[in-house]
Design a protein around this motif. Structure first.
Motif, PDB file in Angstrom:
ATOM      1  N   ILE A 135       0.842  -1.201   0.000  1.00  0.00           N
ATOM      2  CA  ILE A 135       0.000   0.000   0.000  1.00  0.00           C
ATOM      3  C   ILE A 135       0.875   1.249   0.000  1.00  0.00           C
ATOM      4  CG2 ILE A 135      -1.712   1.341   1.295  1.00  0.00           C
ATOM      5  CD1 ILE A 135      -2.761  -1.429   2.338  1.00  0.00           C
ATOM      6  N   LEU A 136       1.913   1.266   0.826  1.00  0.00           N
ATOM      7  CA  LEU A 136       2.811   2.424   0.857  1.00  0.00           C
ATOM      8  C   LEU A 136       3.497   2.643  -0.485  1.00  0.00           C
ATOM      9  CD1 LEU A 136       4.344   1.993   4.410  1.00  0.00           C
ATOM     10  CD2 LEU A 136       2.955   3.929   3.616  1.00  0.00           C
ATOM     11  N   LEU A 137       3.923   1.559  -1.118  1.00  0.00           N
ATOM     12  CA  LEU A 137       4.568   1.682  -2.427  1.00  0.00           C
ATOM     13  C   LEU A 137       3.574   2.193  -3.475  1.00  0.00           C
ATOM     14  CD1 LEU A 137       6.774  -1.545  -2.443  1.00  0.00           C
ATOM     15  CD2 LEU A 137       7.540   0.835  -2.146  1.00  0.00           C
ATOM     16  N   SER A 138       2.333   1.750  -3.379  1.00  0.00           N
ATOM     17  CA  SER A 138       1.300   2.237  -4.297  1.00  0.00           C
ATOM     18  C   SER A 138       1.062   3.737  -4.087  1.00  0.00           C
ATOM     19  CB  SER A 138       0.015   1.452  -4.078  1.00  0.00           C
ATOM     20  OG  SER A 138      -1.024   1.982  -4.854  1.00  0.00           O
ATOM     21  N   LEU A 139       1.030   4.171  -2.833  1.00  0.00           N
ATOM     22  CA  LEU A 139       0.872   5.601  -2.539  1.00  0.00           C
ATOM     23  C   LEU A 139       2.052   6.404  -3.074  1.00  0.00           C
ATOM     24  CD1 LEU A 139      -0.632   5.627   1.049  1.00  0.00           C
ATOM     25  CD2 LEU A 139      -1.635   6.649  -0.998  1.00  0.00           C
ATOM     26  N   SER A 169      14.284  -5.185   2.339  1.00  0.00           N
ATOM     27  CA  SER A 169      14.137  -5.292   0.887  1.00  0.00           C
ATOM     28  C   SER A 169      14.539  -3.974   0.222  1.00  0.00           C
ATOM     29  CB  SER A 169      12.697  -5.635   0.519  1.00  0.00           C
ATOM     30  OG  SER A 169      11.856  -4.526   0.791  1.00  0.00           O
ATOM     31  N   PRO A 170      14.967  -4.052  -1.015  1.00  0.00           N
ATOM     32  CA  PRO A 170      15.318  -2.819  -1.737  1.00  0.00           C
ATOM     33  C   PRO A 170      14.142  -1.845  -1.831  1.00  0.00           C
ATOM     34  CG  PRO A 170      16.085  -4.749  -2.945  1.00  0.00           C
ATOM     35  CD  PRO A 170      15.261  -5.252  -1.798  1.00  0.00           C
ATOM     36  N   GLU A 171      12.921  -2.383  -2.001  1.00  0.00           N
ATOM     37  CA  GLU A 171      11.737  -1.520  -2.098  1.00  0.00           C
ATOM     38  C   GLU A 171      11.515  -0.741  -0.809  1.00  0.00           C
ATOM     39  OE1 GLU A 171      11.551  -4.876  -2.584  1.00  0.00           O
ATOM     40  OE2 GLU A 171      11.278  -5.036  -4.743  1.00  0.00           O
ATOM     41  N   LEU A 172      11.645  -1.437   0.331  1.00  0.00           N
ATOM     42  CA  LEU A 172      11.462  -0.775   1.618  1.00  0.00           C
ATOM     43  C   LEU A 172      12.572   0.235   1.853  1.00  0.00           C
ATOM     44  CD1 LEU A 172      10.002  -0.298   4.261  1.00  0.00           C
ATOM     45  CD2 LEU A 172      11.089  -2.368   5.174  1.00  0.00           C
ATOM     46  N   ARG A 173      13.787  -0.105   1.501  1.00  0.00           N
ATOM     47  CA  ARG A 173      14.910   0.831   1.661  1.00  0.00           C
ATOM     48  C   ARG A 173      14.685   2.087   0.826  1.00  0.00           C
ATOM     49  NH1 ARG A 173      16.914   3.065   4.904  1.00  0.00           N
ATOM     50  NH2 ARG A 173      17.138   1.116   5.996  1.00  0.00           N
ATOM     51  N   GLU A 174      14.221   1.916  -0.421  1.00  0.00           N
ATOM     52  CA  GLU A 174      13.945   3.064  -1.294  1.00  0.00           C
ATOM     53  C   GLU A 174      12.817   3.932  -0.715  1.00  0.00           C
ATOM     54  OE1 GLU A 174      13.177   1.830  -5.320  1.00  0.00           O
ATOM     55  OE2 GLU A 174      15.065   0.693  -5.399  1.00  0.00           O
ATOM     56  N   ALA A 176      11.957   4.155   2.481  1.00  0.00           N
ATOM     57  CA  ALA A 176      12.512   4.817   3.660  1.00  0.00           C
ATOM     58  C   ALA A 176      13.377   6.013   3.264  1.00  0.00           C
ATOM     59  CB  ALA A 176      13.310   3.826   4.496  1.00  0.00           C
ATOM     60  N   ASP A 177      14.194   5.844   2.235  1.00  0.00           N
ATOM     61  CA  ASP A 177      15.020   6.961   1.754  1.00  0.00           C
ATOM     62  C   ASP A 177      14.154   8.085   1.215  1.00  0.00           C
ATOM     63  OD1 ASP A 177      17.300   5.560   2.449  1.00  0.00           O
ATOM     64  OD2 ASP A 177      17.730   4.892   0.390  1.00  0.00           O
ATOM     65  N   PHE A 178      13.100   7.741   0.469  1.00  0.00           N
ATOM     66  CA  PHE A 178      12.180   8.737  -0.094  1.00  0.00           C
ATOM     67  C   PHE A 178      11.528   9.550   1.015  1.00  0.00           C
ATOM     68  CE2 PHE A 178       7.764   9.739  -1.350  1.00  0.00           C
ATOM     69  CZ  PHE A 178       8.021  10.567  -2.427  1.00  0.00           C
ATOM     70  N   LEU A 179      11.138   8.877   2.096  1.00  0.00           N
ATOM     71  CA  LEU A 179      10.451   9.556   3.202  1.00  0.00           C
ATOM     72  C   LEU A 179      11.405  10.096   4.258  1.00  0.00           C
ATOM     73  CD1 LEU A 179       7.431   7.117   3.640  1.00  0.00           C
ATOM     74  CD2 LEU A 179       7.386   9.434   2.664  1.00  0.00           C
ATOM     75  N   ASP A 180      12.710   9.878   4.037  1.00  0.00           N
ATOM     76  CA  ASP A 180      13.751  10.331   4.964  1.00  0.00           C
ATOM     77  C   ASP A 180      13.595   9.686   6.356  1.00  0.00           C
ATOM     78  OD1 ASP A 180      16.085  11.723   5.483  1.00  0.00           O
ATOM     79  OD2 ASP A 180      15.028  13.477   6.251  1.00  0.00           O
ATOM     80  N   VAL A 181      13.393   8.368   6.326  1.00  0.00           N
ATOM     81  CA  VAL A 181      13.278   7.584   7.556  1.00  0.00           C
ATOM     82  C   VAL A 181      14.597   6.868   7.777  1.00  0.00           C
ATOM     83  CG1 VAL A 181      12.085   5.667   8.707  1.00  0.00           C
ATOM     84  CG2 VAL A 181      10.807   7.257   7.256  1.00  0.00           C
ATOM     85  N   ALA A 182      15.172   7.079   8.952  1.00  0.00           N
ATOM     86  CA  ALA A 182      16.480   6.465   9.242  1.00  0.00           C
ATOM     87  C   ALA A 182      16.326   4.997   9.590  1.00  0.00           C
ATOM     88  CB  ALA A 182      17.150   7.188  10.378  1.00  0.00           C
TER      89      ALA A 182
END
Length: 182
Positions: A135-139, A169-174, A176-182
């Motif tokens: 869902i987050l990736l879709s958003l 996962s690479p998707e979650l890492r991307e 997190a980086d997009f949202l600036d989550v450490a």
């Protein structure tokens, strides 16, 4: 005057009032339900949601030509807010069950996007991390400009990151980086 008192004072006739009047009354009842839920007055919230549901069926299809915030009022709007209130009370099961009533791409768009974050939170509570991430990736794909500014999305992504026992996962890492989550 509280939303509940205002809603009671202007209650329209469901058969004789215009859709615009019923829609505004429905929005007032959603406000009353939110206030009652946050004040742990579940009986009052339940009654307000029941009235909002009825208004949603009567006003379905109404689109306001003048009011930017209260653009439309439908059963889907009521269900989206019901999901939010279920999460406020910690009832992830009810949130996920009610979420099934909301059609994909419901309007208003910002209400639908916010609703999806509540579905992510409910999925996380039920240990359905893959569903939450999807869902987050879709958003991110459909509403990236909006998502970037949502603290709730950052919090949920942080929860996803910290729940992973294995490699991220690479998707979650991307994300997190997009949202600036450490």
């Amino acid at each position: 005057m509280s939303p509940q008192a205002t809603a009671e004072a202007i209650e329209p006739s469901m058969t004789r009032s215009g859709q615009d009047q019923v829609a505004v009354w429905g929005w007032l009842n959603l406000g009353a339900a939110a206030a009652a839920t946050r004040n742990n007055r579940i009986d009052v919230a339940t009654d307000a949601l029941r009235r909002a549901r009825a208004a949603g069926h009567v006003a379905a299809g109404y689109v306001s030509p003048q009011v930017a915030h209260w653009t439309s009022f439908t059963p889907a709007v009521v269900a989206m807010r019901d999901v939010e209130l279920a999460m406020v009370t910690g009832d992830a099961g009810r949130a996920l069950q009610t979420a099934r009533l909301v059609p994909s791409g419901a309007r208003p768009a910002v209400t639908y996007q916010r609703f999806q974050l509540d579905v992510v939170a409910a999925a996380l509570e039920r240990r359905r991390a893959d569903e939450a991430l999807a869902i987050l990736l879709s958003l991110r794909e459909s509403a990236s400009g909006w998502l970037r500014h949502q603290r709730y999305a950052r919090t949920l992504t942080g929860r996803l990151l910290h729940r992973r026992a294995r490699a991220v996962s690479p998707e979650l890492r991307e994300l997190a980086d997009f949202l600036d989550v450490a």
